[in-house]
Design a protein around this motif. Structure first.
Motif: not given
Ligand code: CU
Ligand code: C2O
Length: 541
Positions: A509-511, A443-445, A499-506
């Protein structure tokens, strides 16, 4: 399976990582399409005309007691339709019902107040998530916490919120987009995104203006058979569309004059990253990053561009003969899913000048200039010695069914703490170094820190890439990368998101949040949810 020349090149390049050679792992060479459109309904590259989103005019301009101008804008988020496909129209959600939304353009020092009205239906017309509650973030602005689009500071349909933006920072390319908790991905993808341009005298002297200062909002989409937007985020890994849009048009063609243009390139894709490159092999000149002008321009033949990053680039078309077509292609990056035409972004057709254009052009001091030295800034002058504290963050997911986390924390934990849990607590004006690490090759974030601009000090111990040597607010944390950034926390106190700006990650709940200049027990006058709550919208249309 037919393999394109590019794929063969990419496969042949495996193992040649570095030295600007891009490799694409085999796993990303996938099916030909994500859309379910029939061949004749599918848009084709370079068949639609390039357009620029409309500019939003203020409804009124007032003067604050300190003499500053204040532009007052009114925006209604609405359901609308967009003409993206050749034969069908596509339902969207948009600021003023347009896709992308209208551009706000103003000068540094002019404040802005936006009456942001939620006139959306109660539920998303296609994906029916429970309530279309929104939160608007002006990405790139040091706004007060209560106006910063805090994910859980939502405005429900029928309500409005007055957002205030200070615009004291250096000239830059910003964008405003939805940040509503858990549904940011669907909302931005449906169209709740637009550009916001702030000028200042330094940038005006150095770079092309007006018709030659052009926004390029790049996104990708997939379509259902009926022409509506499709949404598949593959277990919250990411959404990979097979249609590339620029300013809401599929692979458009722009007619250009033989001169230098400035493009404000925003990656508004919710997941996809790009590696733009000119078909001629000629360099482009990066002049500004997320936070505005770089100290010096950088010539690059391609650059890695993650979600939410902004790069301002100069392209010199004066060296091409009239009739030349220059394509802006996408060389892609690992862990994107590529389709037949995702290696293209848009094309430029170099036109012959009319005599009037020619004499006009020669009067423009920027028509053939690529400035070398640009502008310094406080953040770009920081060195590691200025830092009083180093913090470490790790972005990860432990399994497909697990949430994305940063240091094991999710936004669910922040909600459960009644918005108290903060993963960092810098004092006001503290300079800190943050080390962000991605131990995965899968992955990249693109990680975004609200409030501040940072400088990228290093990536895996080496100097940052040439294109990212300017003030930033999003940093691409690629596969197996460890990135160090430095920043000063201010000028506001309060709680802000990372947060991660890959929005499905955000969304899952990567925030987390950090708290500047306050202890947990302190009264927060700028509580992001309570300090400026939405009100019932008095207008009903
Ligand atoms: Cu991400
Ligand atoms: Cu562009 Cu917190 O986002």
């Amino acid at each position: 399976m037919s393999i394109s020349r590019r794929e063969v090149l990419a496969l042949g390049g495996l193992g040649l990582i570095g030295a600007g050679i891009v490799t694409v792992p085999i796993s990303t060479v996938s099916a030909k399409s994500a859309s379910q459109l029939s061949a004749r309904d599918m848009p084709r590259p370079y068949t639609s005309a390039f357009t620029i989103p409309p500019k939003l005019q203020p409804q009124s301009v007032t003067v604050d007691p300190d003499g500053s101008l204040v532009n007052h804008y009114n925006i209604a988020m609405r359901q609308g339709t967009a003409q993206i496909l050749p034969r069908q129209s596509t339902g969207i959600l948009g600021y003023n019902g347009t896709f992308p939304g209208p551009t706000i353009e103003l000068d540094q020092g002019t404040r802005a107040v936006i009456d942001m009205r939620n006139r959306l239906p109660m539920r998303h017309p296609q994906w029916g998530h429970h309530l279309l509650a929104t939160s608007t973030h002006l990405h790139g602005s040091a706004s007060l916490p209560q106006f910063d689009g805090y994910a859980s500071d939502v405005t429900a349909p029928g309500f409005c919120k007055y957002y205030q933006y200070p615009n004291f920072q250096a000239a830059r390319t910003l964008w405003y987009h939805d940040h509503g908790v858990h549904f940011t991905a669907q909302n931005v993808y449906s169209g709740l995104a637009a550009m916001y341009i702030m000028h200042d005298p330094i940038e005006k002297k150095l770079l092309p203006q007006g018709d030659f200062d052009v926004p390029l909002i790049i996104s990708d989409a997939m379509f259902a058979a009926d022409g509506s937007l499709g949404f598949d985020d593959r277990d919250h890994s990411g959404l990979w569309g097979d249609v590339v849009l620029v300013n809401g048009r599929a692979w458009p063609v722009m007619k250009v004059q033989p001169r230098v243009y400035r493009f404000r390139v925003l990656n508004a894709s919710i997941s996809r990253s790009y590696r733009p490159s000119l078909s001629t092999g000629d360099p482009v000149y990066i002049v500004a990053t997320d936070g505005g002008l770089m100290p010096a321009s950088q010539a690059v033949t391609n650059w890695r561009h993650g979600s939410a990053e902004r790069y301002e680039v100069l392209i010199d078309f004066s060296k091409y003969k009239a009739g030349t077509r220059v394509e802006l292609r996408n060389l892609s990056n690992p862990n994107n899913r590529d389709y037949t035409d995702t290696n293209k972004i848009m094309a430029f057709d170099v036109a012959a000048l009319t005599p009037a254009e020619e004499s006009h052009m020669k009067l423009d001091p920027q028509w053939n200039r690529i400035p070398q030295s640009l502008a310094g800034s406080h953040v770009m002058s920081l060195t590691e010695k200025d830092s009083e504290k180093t913090r470490n963050f790790r972005v990860q997911r432990s399994g497909l069914a697990e949430p994305w986390t940063i240091n094991g924390v999710t936004w669910e934990d922040v909600i459960a703490s009644n918005f108290k849990l903060a993963s960092a607590d810098p004092r006001l004006d503290a300079v800190e170094v943050w080390e962000i690490e991605n131990k995965s090759g899968g992955w990249f974030h693109p990680v975004h820190i609200h409030l501040i601009d940072f400088q990228i000090l290093s990536r895996n111990g080496k100097a940052p890439f040439p294109w990212e040597r300017g003030p930033k607010d999003v940093v691409y944390i690629g596969e197996n990368e460890k990135v160090k950034v430095i920043m000063k926390f201010g000028p506001h106190k309060g709680r802000y998101m990372v947060h991660c700006h890959n929005l499905p990650h955000e969304d899952h709940s990567m925030m987390f949040q950090f708290r500047v200049g306050l202890a947990e027990k302190d009264i927060d006058d700028c509580d992001p949810i309570l300090a400026a709550p939405p009100t019932l919208d008095p207008e009903t249309d």
